[in-house]
Design an enzyme around this catalytic site. Structure first.
Site, short mmCIF file in Angstrom:
data_model
loop_
_atom_site.label_atom_id
_atom_site.label_comp_id
_atom_site.label_asym_id
_atom_site.label_seq_id
_atom_site.Cartn_x
_atom_site.Cartn_y
_atom_site.Cartn_z
N GLU A 90 0.86 -1.20 -0.12
CA GLU A 90 -0.35 0.17 -0.49
C GLU A 90 1.14 1.20 -0.17
O GLU A 90 0.24 2.19 -0.27
CB GLU A 90 -0.85 0.21 1.06
CG GLU A 90 -1.78 -0.85 1.41
CD GLU A 90 -2.78 -1.67 0.18
OE1 GLU A 90 -2.61 -0.54 -0.88
OE2 GLU A 90 -3.68 -2.14 0.45
N HIS B 154 -2.86 2.63 8.39
CA HIS B 154 -3.95 1.53 7.60
C HIS B 154 -3.63 0.23 8.96
O HIS B 154 -3.09 -0.37 9.00
CB HIS B 154 -3.68 1.30 6.34
CG HIS B 154 -3.87 -0.07 6.35
ND1 HIS B 154 -5.72 0.22 5.81
CD2 HIS B 154 -4.01 -0.78 5.34
CE1 HIS B 154 -6.12 -0.80 5.41
NE2 HIS B 154 -5.50 -1.76 4.96
N HIS C 125 -6.95 -3.03 10.30
CA HIS C 125 -8.21 -3.49 10.16
C HIS C 125 -9.21 -3.47 11.48
O HIS C 125 -9.65 -4.34 11.93
CB HIS C 125 -7.94 -4.91 9.95
CG HIS C 125 -7.29 -4.75 8.10
ND1 HIS C 125 -6.28 -6.20 8.12
CD2 HIS C 125 -6.93 -4.58 7.65
CE1 HIS C 125 -5.79 -5.88 6.59
NE2 HIS C 125 -5.83 -4.68 6.32
N GLU D 298 -17.82 12.24 22.35
CA GLU D 298 -16.64 11.92 22.03
C GLU D 298 -16.66 12.77 20.53
O GLU D 298 -15.25 12.92 19.78
CB GLU D 298 -15.60 10.83 22.36
CG GLU D 298 -15.03 11.66 23.76
CD GLU D 298 -14.82 13.09 23.92
OE1 GLU D 298 -13.56 12.89 23.67
OE2 GLU D 298 -14.74 13.70 24.97
N HIS E 15 -12.84 -3.59 4.28
CA HIS E 15 -11.22 -4.13 4.67
C HIS E 15 -10.69 -3.38 5.50
O HIS E 15 -10.18 -3.92 7.01
CB HIS E 15 -10.52 -3.55 3.19
CG HIS E 15 -8.93 -3.53 3.60
ND1 HIS E 15 -8.50 -4.08 2.40
CD2 HIS E 15 -8.66 -3.76 3.71
CE1 HIS E 15 -7.50 -4.13 2.66
NE2 HIS E 15 -6.71 -4.13 3.70
P1 13P Z 1 1.40 -5.35 3.28
O1 13P Z 1 1.61 -6.62 3.60
O2 13P Z 1 1.50 -5.21 1.64
O3 13P Z 1 1.49 -4.00 4.26
O4 13P Z 1 -0.66 -5.51 2.90
C1 13P Z 1 -1.28 -5.64 4.27
C2 13P Z 1 -2.44 -4.74 3.64
O5 13P Z 1 -3.41 -4.77 4.81
C3 13P Z 1 -3.17 -4.70 2.16
O6 13P Z 1 -3.62 -3.72 2.53
ZN ZN Z 2 -5.31 -3.58 5.04
#
Ligand code: 13P
Ligand code: ZN
Length: 263
Positions: free
Chosen positions: A109, A132, A134, A162, A203
């Site tokens: 990413e 980023h 999840h 909040e 995602h």
């Molecule tokens: P990477 O292992 O390439 O960082 O990817 C993980 C991920 O969350 C892809 O969206």
């Molecule tokens: Zn991801």
């Protein structure tokens, strides 16, 4: 505390919050030359990574970036194999000055991260960080809620007092798009012109800001609101936060909140 200690502490916390299973998630953080000097010789380029998009606006900047396929779980105990420090050498090239010792390379990413840095720096000169991850409840919400950014923001604001204080500009939501690709990078960076937080349906989330604490706190607050939503959205609701109460809050905290959602 070195920048590696600071970054690996946050990566470990993200893992312990259950937001980065396996290799899920990635981080990129702008470093000062002094911070890099503390770790290595910034003029010794170990390897180069070429990209097809234009990152002229970042030339000369240093970034610490998580490696692709690497687990946040392992970063604290083994930073040199899981992380890399890079200098932007020219409009298409990152030069590795430290890390990725086992032959690794930047996260898949990285193009999205770098495009987000370009946009956020235009909005805020002190911007430094893109994370980023999840988070479970944010992902859950994208299965049961419509993906309109204003509707999504309104429900997150109304889950807890909040929320509007921490993300008055709201949250942008993108539909499912293939990750790691050009299209999702362009779409995410485009949203970053107006938002610090962009949800990727089914995602995860991209959050940006000045400091590790600020961005971690932003993710925590959004995820907490999403958790409350997932616990109550299919229950009988007796009372909730009203538009008027949100406006009262915004006035009290002098918030420049996104218009067109609650007014
Ligand atoms: P990477 O292992 O390439 O960082 O990817 C993980 C991920 O969350 C892809 O969206
Ligand atoms: Zn991801």
């Amino acid at each position: 505390m070195s920048c590696i200690d600071e970054v690996t502490e946050i990566l470990d916390l993200l893992y312990k919050h259950n937001w980065d299973e396996r290799n899920g998630g990635n981080l990129s953080y702008i470093l000062t030359e002094e911070e890099v000097n503390f770790i290595c010789n910034p003029n010794n380029i170990i390897r180069e990574f070429k990209y097809s998009f234009d990152m002229s606006e970042l030339v000369g900047k240093y970034f610490i970036i998580t490696g692709t396929g690497k687990y946040f779980k392992n970063c604290l105990k083994d930073p040199i194999n899981n992380l890399g420090i890079m200098k932007v050498l020219d409009k298409n090239t990152l030069g590795l000055v430290w890390g990725y010792l086992d032959g690794g390379r930047p996260t898949s990413e990285a193009p999205t991260h770098l495009k987000c840095h370009i946009e956020r720096l235009k909005q805020d000169k002190e911007h430094r960080l893109v994370i980023h991850c999840h988070p479970t409840n944010i992902i859950c919400m994208t299965h049961v809620h419509d993906l309109d950014s204003n509707h999504f923001t309104e429900d997150l604001w109304k889950m807890q007092t909040e929320s509007i204080v921490v993300f008055p500009e709201g949250i942008a939501v993108l539909p499912w798009i293939l990750c790691g690709g050009e299209e999702i990078g362009i779409a995410t960076a485009d949203k970053m012109k107006e938002y610090r937080s962009v949800v990727w349906a089914q995602h995860g989330i991209f959050c940006t800001g000045k400091t590790l604490d600020e961005v971690f706190g932003l993710i925590e607050t959004i995820e907490k609101a999403a958790e409350i939503y997932m616990k109550i959205f299919d229950k009988k609701i007796y009372q909730s936060i009203t538009n008027e109460q949100l406006i009262t809050l915004a006035k009290a905290f002098n918030l420049n909140y996104r218009k067109g959602i609650i007014d």
